[in-house]
Design a protein around this motif. Sequence first.
Motif, short mmCIF file in Angstrom:
data_model
loop_
_atom_site.label_atom_id
_atom_site.label_comp_id
_atom_site.label_asym_id
_atom_site.label_seq_id
_atom_site.Cartn_x
_atom_site.Cartn_y
_atom_site.Cartn_z
N TRP A 245 -43.35 28.26 17.55
CA TRP A 245 -41.95 27.86 17.70
C TRP A 245 -41.61 26.73 16.73
O TRP A 245 -40.54 26.74 16.11
CB TRP A 245 -41.68 27.44 19.13
CG TRP A 245 -40.30 26.88 19.35
CD1 TRP A 245 -39.97 25.60 19.70
CD2 TRP A 245 -39.06 27.57 19.22
NE1 TRP A 245 -38.61 25.45 19.79
CE2 TRP A 245 -38.02 26.66 19.51
CE3 TRP A 245 -38.71 28.89 18.90
CZ2 TRP A 245 -36.67 26.99 19.47
CZ3 TRP A 245 -37.36 29.23 18.87
CH2 TRP A 245 -36.37 28.30 19.15
N VAL A 249 -38.63 26.76 13.91
CA VAL A 249 -37.55 25.77 13.86
C VAL A 249 -37.52 25.07 12.51
O VAL A 249 -36.45 24.91 11.89
CB VAL A 249 -37.72 24.75 15.00
CG1 VAL A 249 -36.74 23.58 14.83
CG2 VAL A 249 -37.51 25.42 16.35
N ALA A 263 -26.74 21.69 14.09
CA ALA A 263 -27.36 22.56 15.09
C ALA A 263 -27.33 24.00 14.60
O ALA A 263 -26.42 24.40 13.87
CB ALA A 263 -26.64 22.44 16.42
N ARG A 265 -28.50 28.27 15.76
CA ARG A 265 -28.96 29.21 16.78
C ARG A 265 -30.25 29.84 16.27
O ARG A 265 -30.25 30.51 15.22
CB ARG A 265 -27.90 30.28 17.02
CG ARG A 265 -28.23 31.26 18.15
CD ARG A 265 -27.11 32.29 18.30
NE ARG A 265 -27.42 33.28 19.30
CZ ARG A 265 -27.14 33.18 20.59
NH1 ARG A 265 -26.52 32.10 21.03
NH2 ARG A 265 -27.44 34.15 21.43
N ARG A 269 -31.54 30.49 20.93
CA ARG A 269 -31.48 29.14 21.49
C ARG A 269 -30.76 28.21 20.52
O ARG A 269 -30.91 28.33 19.30
CB ARG A 269 -32.89 28.60 21.76
CG ARG A 269 -33.64 29.41 22.81
CD ARG A 269 -35.12 29.09 22.80
NE ARG A 269 -35.41 27.68 23.08
CZ ARG A 269 -36.65 27.17 23.11
NH1 ARG A 269 -37.69 27.95 22.87
NH2 ARG A 269 -36.82 25.89 23.37
N VAL A 271 -30.54 24.88 18.69
CA VAL A 271 -31.54 23.90 18.28
C VAL A 271 -30.87 22.86 17.39
O VAL A 271 -30.19 23.21 16.43
CB VAL A 271 -32.71 24.58 17.53
CG1 VAL A 271 -33.73 23.53 17.09
CG2 VAL A 271 -33.37 25.63 18.41
N GLU A 272 -31.07 21.60 17.71
CA GLU A 272 -30.50 20.52 16.92
C GLU A 272 -31.53 19.97 15.94
O GLU A 272 -32.72 20.27 16.03
CB GLU A 272 -30.01 19.39 17.84
CG GLU A 272 -28.95 19.84 18.84
CD GLU A 272 -28.55 18.71 19.77
OE1 GLU A 272 -28.67 17.54 19.36
OE2 GLU A 272 -28.11 19.01 20.90
N HIS A 275 -34.63 18.46 17.24
CA HIS A 275 -35.69 19.41 17.58
C HIS A 275 -36.50 19.77 16.34
O HIS A 275 -37.72 19.99 16.42
CB HIS A 275 -35.11 20.67 18.21
CG HIS A 275 -34.41 20.43 19.51
ND1 HIS A 275 -33.05 20.58 19.67
CD2 HIS A 275 -34.88 20.00 20.71
CE1 HIS A 275 -32.72 20.29 20.91
NE2 HIS A 275 -33.80 19.93 21.56
#
Length: 299
Positions: A245, A249, A263, A265, A269, A271-272, A275
Amino acid sequence: MTDVRPRRSVLYMPGSNARALDKARSLPSDALILDLEDAVAPDAKEVARTQVADAVRAGGFGTREVLVRVNGPATPWGAADLAAAVAAAPDAILLPKVSSPADLAAASAVADAADPERRIRLWAMIETPMAILNIREIAAHAAEPGSRLAGFVLGTNDLAKETGARHVPGRLPMLPWLMTAVAAARAYGIAVVDGVYNDLDDEAGFAVECASARDMGFDGKTLIHPRQIEVANRTFTPSATEVAWAETVVAAFAVPEAAGVGALRVDGRMVERLHAEMAARTLTLMRAIAERELTASVA
């Protein structure tokens, strides 16, 4: 920012046991605490000091982080322990019973004469009620110019002794102190390692407590026996799912189209960027773990 290196397993080794000090060079723990304090009887303090200093000078610990825990300055052995530890030049010196930034400043002053480049770091035992009450000020010492403070070690046995809190599954009485220590360490960019688990025969309980400490945000756990190393290393190593993961990201935010975007998607999900920063740290930690384990296997 905390330096990213594995501290999943931090094993106490009694400085009075020459055989244990030698064995420490081959154990798969990420870090070692060569102990002159609680693990050493009063009549063995002098021998332990000499043996630990000699062991540190001799080296052979590979990539393991080596700390020396000295006796406190108010004891008959504290001043000599600190001087010997500074002369031996481990990675860090672990100070017991730290209750205020003044304790760190005093130890730093001793170290400065022999180590002006400040290569030797200081770690603080957080093991008294006063340390908990002053935790922010103690952690803030790390931000001062020339500070040597690099980490906290929780002394949960001493905290129980000093407060009357009981050791119970889940450690509910201690949770406020544990989380306060983690918050203070993270606020000032230093490492933080959980206290020991006393019951060597309760492997299931130890595994649960390791997982709890990991979820609280600790970097790892202090250990009292080599048999605890494997569980600690496994628990504080990001899982394959977490690593996959993190890679996803980081890759998502690395493309040109994501520049300036707050941010995204990702796989359904939101995700900023925060993250993405967390994911990058996970991958950096995994690289450090892989390097540590490769070096250990070669040795």
